[in-house]
Design a protein around this motif. Sequence first.
Motif, PDB file in Angstrom:
ATOM      1  N   ALA B  17       0.833  -1.214   0.000  1.00 14.44           N
ATOM      2  CA  ALA B  17       0.000   0.000   0.000  1.00 14.44           C
ATOM      3  C   ALA B  17       0.863   1.258   0.000  1.00 14.44           C
ATOM      4  CB  ALA B  17      -0.922  -0.012   1.218  1.00 14.44           C
ATOM      5  N   VAL B  18       1.987   1.202   0.712  1.00 10.83           N
ATOM      6  CA  VAL B  18       2.862   2.371   0.776  1.00 10.83           C
ATOM      7  C   VAL B  18       3.546   2.606  -0.568  1.00 10.83           C
ATOM      8  CG1 VAL B  18       4.955   3.316   1.859  1.00 10.83           C
ATOM      9  CG2 VAL B  18       3.235   2.161   3.255  1.00 10.83           C
ATOM     10  N   ARG B  19       3.953   1.519  -1.202  1.00 14.69           N
ATOM     11  CA  ARG B  19       4.707   1.703  -2.445  1.00 14.69           C
ATOM     12  C   ARG B  19       3.811   1.979  -3.649  1.00 14.69           C
ATOM     13  NH1 ARG B  19       4.363  -3.435  -5.044  1.00 14.69           N
ATOM     14  NH2 ARG B  19       4.120  -5.119  -3.549  1.00 14.69           N
ATOM     15  N   MET B  20       2.525   1.621  -3.529  1.00 13.77           N
ATOM     16  CA  MET B  20       1.656   1.725  -4.700  1.00 13.77           C
ATOM     17  C   MET B  20       1.659   3.111  -5.350  1.00 13.77           C
ATOM     18  SD  MET B  20      -2.325   0.821  -5.177  1.00 13.77           S
ATOM     19  CE  MET B  20      -2.327  -0.935  -4.905  1.00 13.77           C
ATOM     20  N   PRO B  21       1.405   4.177  -4.577  1.00  9.79           N
ATOM     21  CA  PRO B  21       1.414   5.499  -5.230  1.00  9.79           C
ATOM     22  C   PRO B  21       2.776   5.858  -5.814  1.00  9.79           C
ATOM     23  CG  PRO B  21       1.114   5.705  -2.844  1.00  9.79           C
ATOM     24  CD  PRO B  21       1.056   4.261  -3.156  1.00  9.79           C
ATOM     25  N   PHE B  22       3.829   5.456  -5.102  1.00 12.86           N
ATOM     26  CA  PHE B  22       5.176   5.744  -5.595  1.00 12.86           C
ATOM     27  C   PHE B  22       5.421   5.026  -6.924  1.00 12.86           C
ATOM     28  CE2 PHE B  22       9.736   4.801  -5.871  1.00 12.86           C
ATOM     29  CZ  PHE B  22      10.246   6.083  -5.772  1.00 12.86           C
ATOM     30  N   GLU B  23       4.984   3.772  -6.975  1.00 10.75           N
ATOM     31  CA  GLU B  23       5.191   3.003  -8.204  1.00 10.75           C
ATOM     32  C   GLU B  23       4.364   3.541  -9.357  1.00 10.75           C
ATOM     33  OE1 GLU B  23       6.626  -1.387  -6.636  1.00 10.75           O
ATOM     34  OE2 GLU B  23       4.491  -1.032  -6.970  1.00 10.75           O
ATOM     35  N   ALA B  24       3.149   3.953  -9.048  1.00  8.95           N
ATOM     36  CA  ALA B  24       2.295   4.511 -10.105  1.00  8.95           C
ATOM     37  C   ALA B  24       2.945   5.778 -10.673  1.00  8.95           C
ATOM     38  CB  ALA B  24       0.908   4.811  -9.546  1.00  8.95           C
ATOM     39  N   GLU B  25       3.505   6.577  -9.769  1.00 11.30           N
ATOM     40  CA  GLU B  25       4.175   7.812 -10.184  1.00 11.30           C
ATOM     41  C   GLU B  25       5.434   7.497 -11.008  1.00 11.30           C
ATOM     42  OE1 GLU B  25       4.935  11.621 -10.834  1.00 11.30           O
ATOM     43  OE2 GLU B  25       3.066  10.797  -9.994  1.00 11.30           O
ATOM     44  N   LEU B  26       6.193   6.529 -10.525  1.00  7.84           N
ATOM     45  CA  LEU B  26       7.421   6.141 -11.230  1.00  7.84           C
ATOM     46  C   LEU B  26       7.102   5.623 -12.628  1.00  7.84           C
ATOM     47  CD1 LEU B  26      10.518   5.836 -10.858  1.00  7.84           C
ATOM     48  CD2 LEU B  26      10.110   3.474 -10.206  1.00  7.84           C
ATOM     49  N   GLU B  27       6.019   4.867 -12.710  1.00  4.81           N
ATOM     50  CA  GLU B  27       5.605   4.340 -14.014  1.00  4.81           C
ATOM     51  C   GLU B  27       5.317   5.497 -14.976  1.00  4.81           C
ATOM     52  OE1 GLU B  27       4.345   0.984 -14.978  1.00  4.81           O
ATOM     53  OE2 GLU B  27       2.797   1.443 -16.450  1.00  4.81           O
TER      54      GLU B  27
ATOM     55  N   LEU C 235     -15.321  -8.055  -6.033  1.00  2.81           N
ATOM     56  CA  LEU C 235     -14.471  -9.244  -6.050  1.00  2.81           C
ATOM     57  C   LEU C 235     -13.257  -9.021  -6.944  1.00  2.81           C
ATOM     58  CD1 LEU C 235     -14.643 -12.080  -4.762  1.00  2.81           C
ATOM     59  CD2 LEU C 235     -15.409 -12.901  -6.999  1.00  2.81           C
ATOM     60  N   THR C 236     -13.503  -8.489  -8.146  1.00  2.00           N
ATOM     61  CA  THR C 236     -12.406  -8.206  -9.074  1.00  2.00           C
ATOM     62  C   THR C 236     -11.448  -7.221  -8.438  1.00  2.00           C
ATOM     63  OG1 THR C 236     -14.127  -8.312 -10.730  1.00  2.00           O
ATOM     64  CG2 THR C 236     -11.934  -7.648 -11.479  1.00  2.00           C
ATOM     65  N   LYS C 237     -12.044  -6.213  -7.823  1.00  2.00           N
ATOM     66  CA  LYS C 237     -11.222  -5.164  -7.229  1.00  2.00           C
ATOM     67  C   LYS C 237     -10.335  -5.732  -6.109  1.00  2.00           C
ATOM     68  CE  LYS C 237     -11.379  -0.361  -6.122  1.00  2.00           C
ATOM     69  NZ  LYS C 237     -11.383   0.805  -6.944  1.00  2.00           N
ATOM     70  N   ALA C 238     -10.888  -6.621  -5.322  1.00  2.00           N
ATOM     71  CA  ALA C 238     -10.108  -7.233  -4.240  1.00  2.00           C
ATOM     72  C   ALA C 238      -8.970  -8.070  -4.817  1.00  2.00           C
ATOM     73  CB  ALA C 238     -11.006  -8.115  -3.375  1.00  2.00           C
ATOM     74  N   PHE C 239      -9.268  -8.787  -5.892  1.00  5.26           N
ATOM     75  CA  PHE C 239      -8.246  -9.611  -6.530  1.00  5.26           C
ATOM     76  C   PHE C 239      -7.104  -8.730  -7.058  1.00  5.26           C
ATOM     77  CE2 PHE C 239      -6.566 -11.327 -10.544  1.00  5.26           C
ATOM     78  CZ  PHE C 239      -5.945 -12.469 -10.055  1.00  5.26           C
ATOM     79  N   LEU C 240      -7.496  -7.653  -7.747  1.00  5.37           N
ATOM     80  CA  LEU C 240      -6.493  -6.732  -8.292  1.00  5.37           C
ATOM     81  C   LEU C 240      -5.649  -6.143  -7.171  1.00  5.37           C
ATOM     82  CD1 LEU C 240      -8.652  -4.844 -10.945  1.00  5.37           C
ATOM     83  CD2 LEU C 240      -6.826  -6.485 -11.408  1.00  5.37           C
ATOM     84  N   ALA C 241      -6.309  -5.801  -6.072  1.00  2.00           N
ATOM     85  CA  ALA C 241      -5.595  -5.184  -4.951  1.00  2.00           C
ATOM     86  C   ALA C 241      -4.569  -6.150  -4.385  1.00  2.00           C
ATOM     87  CB  ALA C 241      -6.588  -4.781  -3.868  1.00  2.00           C
ATOM     88  N   ILE C 242      -4.960  -7.411  -4.239  1.00  2.00           N
ATOM     89  CA  ILE C 242      -4.029  -8.378  -3.667  1.00  2.00           C
ATOM     90  C   ILE C 242      -2.807  -8.547  -4.570  1.00  2.00           C
ATOM     91  CG2 ILE C 242      -3.732 -10.845  -3.197  1.00  2.00           C
ATOM     92  CD1 ILE C 242      -6.490 -10.723  -1.846  1.00  2.00           C
ATOM     93  N   VAL C 243      -3.052  -8.646  -5.884  1.00  2.00           N
ATOM     94  CA  VAL C 243      -1.919  -8.766  -6.821  1.00  2.00           C
ATOM     95  C   VAL C 243      -1.027  -7.533  -6.705  1.00  2.00           C
ATOM     96  CG1 VAL C 243      -1.252  -8.835  -9.257  1.00  2.00           C
ATOM     97  CG2 VAL C 243      -3.119 -10.279  -8.423  1.00  2.00           C
ATOM     98  N   ALA C 244      -1.656  -6.353  -6.719  1.00  2.78           N
ATOM     99  CA  ALA C 244      -0.875  -5.108  -6.708  1.00  2.78           C
ATOM    100  C   ALA C 244      -0.121  -4.927  -5.384  1.00  2.78           C
ATOM    101  CB  ALA C 244      -1.789  -3.923  -6.964  1.00  2.78           C
ATOM    102  N   LEU C 245      -0.718  -5.395  -4.296  1.00  3.55           N
ATOM    103  CA  LEU C 245      -0.095  -5.174  -2.985  1.00  3.55           C
ATOM    104  C   LEU C 245       0.963  -6.214  -2.640  1.00  3.55           C
ATOM    105  CD1 LEU C 245      -3.221  -4.203  -0.849  1.00  3.55           C
ATOM    106  CD2 LEU C 245      -1.425  -2.679  -1.663  1.00  3.55           C
ATOM    107  N   LEU C 246       0.720  -7.455  -3.052  1.00  4.45           N
ATOM    108  CA  LEU C 246       1.637  -8.523  -2.632  1.00  4.45           C
ATOM    109  C   LEU C 246       2.778  -8.774  -3.608  1.00  4.45           C
ATOM    110  CD1 LEU C 246      -0.274 -11.494  -0.988  1.00  4.45           C
ATOM    111  CD2 LEU C 246       1.331  -9.899   0.039  1.00  4.45           C
ATOM    112  N   ILE C 247       2.498  -8.570  -4.886  1.00  4.50           N
ATOM    113  CA  ILE C 247       3.493  -8.924  -5.910  1.00  4.50           C
ATOM    114  C   ILE C 247       4.352  -7.694  -6.210  1.00  4.50           C
ATOM    115  CG2 ILE C 247       3.771  -9.825  -8.262  1.00  4.50           C
ATOM    116  CD1 ILE C 247       2.327 -11.865  -6.695  1.00  4.50           C
ATOM    117  N   PRO C 248       5.660  -7.871  -6.337  1.00  3.20           N
ATOM    118  CA  PRO C 248       6.511  -6.722  -6.669  1.00  3.20           C
ATOM    119  C   PRO C 248       6.302  -6.273  -8.121  1.00  3.20           C
ATOM    120  CG  PRO C 248       7.806  -8.730  -6.703  1.00  3.20           C
ATOM    121  CD  PRO C 248       6.455  -9.112  -6.181  1.00  3.20           C
ATOM    122  N   ASP C 249       6.522  -4.992  -8.358  1.00  6.44           N
ATOM    123  CA  ASP C 249       6.406  -4.478  -9.723  1.00  6.44           C
ATOM    124  C   ASP C 249       7.756  -4.652 -10.419  1.00  6.44           C
ATOM    125  OD1 ASP C 249       6.053  -3.149 -12.046  1.00  6.44           O
ATOM    126  OD2 ASP C 249       5.767  -1.161 -11.170  1.00  6.44           O
ATOM    127  N   LEU C 250       7.905  -5.780 -11.100  1.00  3.26           N
ATOM    128  CA  LEU C 250       9.200  -6.066 -11.734  1.00  3.26           C
ATOM    129  C   LEU C 250       9.372  -5.309 -13.036  1.00  3.26           C
ATOM    130  CD1 LEU C 250       9.582  -9.872 -11.005  1.00  3.26           C
ATOM    131  CD2 LEU C 250      10.718  -7.961  -9.901  1.00  3.26           C
TER     132      LEU C 250
END
Lengths: 283, 256, 297
Positions: B17-27, C235-250
């Motif tokens: 949750a903390v990194r999300m806005p930062f990552e969106a901005e970086l993107e 439900l979709t939104k919760a799924f998206l949130a979990i992916v976005a929160l748990l998985i690193p943005d590679l």
Amino acid sequence: MSTPAISIQNLTKVYPIPFKREKVTAVQDLSLTVEAGQVYGLLGPNGSGKSTTMKIVLGLVTPTSGRTEIFGRDSNTVESREDVGFLPENPYFYKYLTGAETLDFYGKLCGLSRAKIRDRSKELLKLVGLENAADRRLGGYSKGMLQRIGLAQAMIQEPRLLVLDEPTAGVDPAGSREIRDLILDFKQRGITVLLCSHLLEQVQEICDRVGILDHGVLIREGVLGDLISIENQTEIILENAPPELLAQIREMIGKSSGRLVAEHRPQKTLERYFLDVTGPKQS
Amino acid sequence: MTRRMVIAILVLLVFGAVRMPFEAELEKEHKAAYFHGAKLDLSLREKIGQMGFLAALSGFRAFVADVLWIHAHVLWERTEWGAMKVDFDAVTSLQPRCVLFWSQAAWHMGFNASVAAFEDPKQPREALRLKAQHEYFKLGEDYLLHGIENNPDVYNLYADLALLYEMKFKDHCKAAEYYARTAAFKNAPVFYHRFQYYELAQCPGHEREAYEALLKLYKEGENERLPTLLKWLGILQEKLNVPADQKIYIPPAPNP
Amino acid sequence: MTAAAPIATKHKIFSPARVTAIASNTLLELVRLKVFYFLLLFALLIIGSSFFTSKFTFQEQFQVLKDVSLGAMSIFTWLLGVLATAMLLPKDIEDRTLYTILAKPVPRFEYLLGKFLGVLLLLFVAISLMTGVFLVILYARQQDALANAARLVPAQALQEQLADIRAATFNKNLLPGIVIIYLKSALCAALTLLLSTFASSSIFTIIMSVIVYLIGHIQAIAREAYLASQTTTALTKAFLAIVALLIPDLNSLTLVDDIVVGNAISTVLFVKTASLGLTYIGIYFLVGYFVFSAKEL
């Protein structure tokens, strides 16, 4: 009285089984004291809780309840491990290190100075009889040599307590004898030893005191001699006794209230015999 | 699951949750610097297959693009123009920041495929051959326009497009416009600022403008007085009926 | 020898010397596993790639060379990071060397840090060697192209051609690109370390790590959809949130594909990107330690 080497008070360890409601009790309400300078044998069949107890003493596993101390320091603290050397069962040290490098590595982990490590390393390699193998890689060591380098690494920081888990498992009789002699040597030097084993004969030979664990409960504990001596029997072993003397003795027994239970030639143990015929010729 | 694992997962969620806005901005900043422009969509997946698509998605799209590029080259040797276009579309979707791909794709369509279409021995009717040829010109133009969309910061594609308008469409007004845009780049070779006026000279209604610009260059000195510039200056002087006394440049008399 | 008071100096809460001992031993352990054979494979791969492109222009040849080299660097460092890290703890536990180490006065934090630094060191050595091989081959090919041009290209066009060749080979953005490749592999190693503190088998750790790697590259899509969506179901939104929160943005650490084709990266952007990578590495390590510190061994 001095601080005991190991003090275990009301120790209980319960392992939860993942994804199940059941639990396994490995050790139950165990209290035990190992006085400094003793060789203590912890006995028990596989799964009796020996290893768990040992791991808790070493701080590798956290107890569910109760407390363990090494020379008065709580096992949960890293400092408590300054005073203990450990040799696990069937250890594999790093194969690519030589004997000397192995001791160097463990010495560094204990925070010893370079010079100190060099001195200790030399001393210990000599003690365990691996001077000539010091620069060989552990990959080429025999089982007995591995155990001996294991003992040396356990002793690197001169701990006052040595914890050994099945130190002779898988070692041939000659190697086994060497390890036993080393343990006795450490005892001579005043080092406390906790020995976990199910080789009863060996325990009998070297331990002052034993505890027997079964299903996580300490069922017997005490001085070895007291536990196993048969109070109302006496054994006399004679050498070069002429038959007349034996006849006289039998006659005297017949007149007394005692009873001759058995009469036989003592046999040396198979181990002794094996060592006599395979070992180097004694001068 | 121990209690610690649950806590660990919670910590990871909070970190997310903390990194999300930062990552969106970086993107956004990455995209502004022209990173991550590849269009990895379903139509691309159809073209390059499941494996290629997966590889492209996992950070190996440059490699996938190269393989397709080499494949397109094989197709070129067999003059399979239609199949080449499929590869080019995939390659440019994968690597939209590779000017070379846009440029070469446009060149193959506009200059090679178009000529092949015009000389197609299987098509006896010239009108149809001309039509096919023009379609390939348009394909070349398409690649360059899309390429420019993705690479507005590089001069090469503007120059390529100007050349295509000049040589193939014979649209000198557009050629002049794109040469001018090329010349506006600081790092573009100097000849493009002359090229824009050579083309402008051929753009109906802009002859006067071209003449004045070329004259200005002429006055800058010997460095600019190149044969083509002199040629166009001479032609424009005649076309615009510049009085003899105002002619700055006197063309040499034709050789006897 | 006497059994007097312990000879160890007073116990330190954190000892760089102990961490160094564990890290260098881990590096040695990994090197002894002959992991550097892959370097040979790397060299063969990038030399081999030129056979496919001999008919192409020098720009295309250099581009393929760079794409293949940097792609191979990415995949090799990633694989190395994941595989080496996944076996670190299980191997020490299986051989009971972990017990001998932790039975010494070594805090678990130092043990885990030493192990992880060993892997980071290995990755550093690996990527440095690969970069070295890559630069040498690129330089050799450039010299070859320059020599050919000097022989074949007419004098008036020569200077421009030589400049083009130079521009097509070396590019100052390659280095930050390689640093980002390193950080990405280090991130994947940290993630694997974290997973291995949860898991009971290396196979599970490796499989999970690969899955996270694949999803990590499209995590940005999930995040975008999550941040933008008003129409999707809860439900979709919760799924998206979990992916976005748990998985690193590679994907944010995948810049080299664009850098090879000439994309420039500003210092500010590089620092931001690298900081993100470092933050991930730090957090994953600390969370991994948090789980490991209470693990029953």
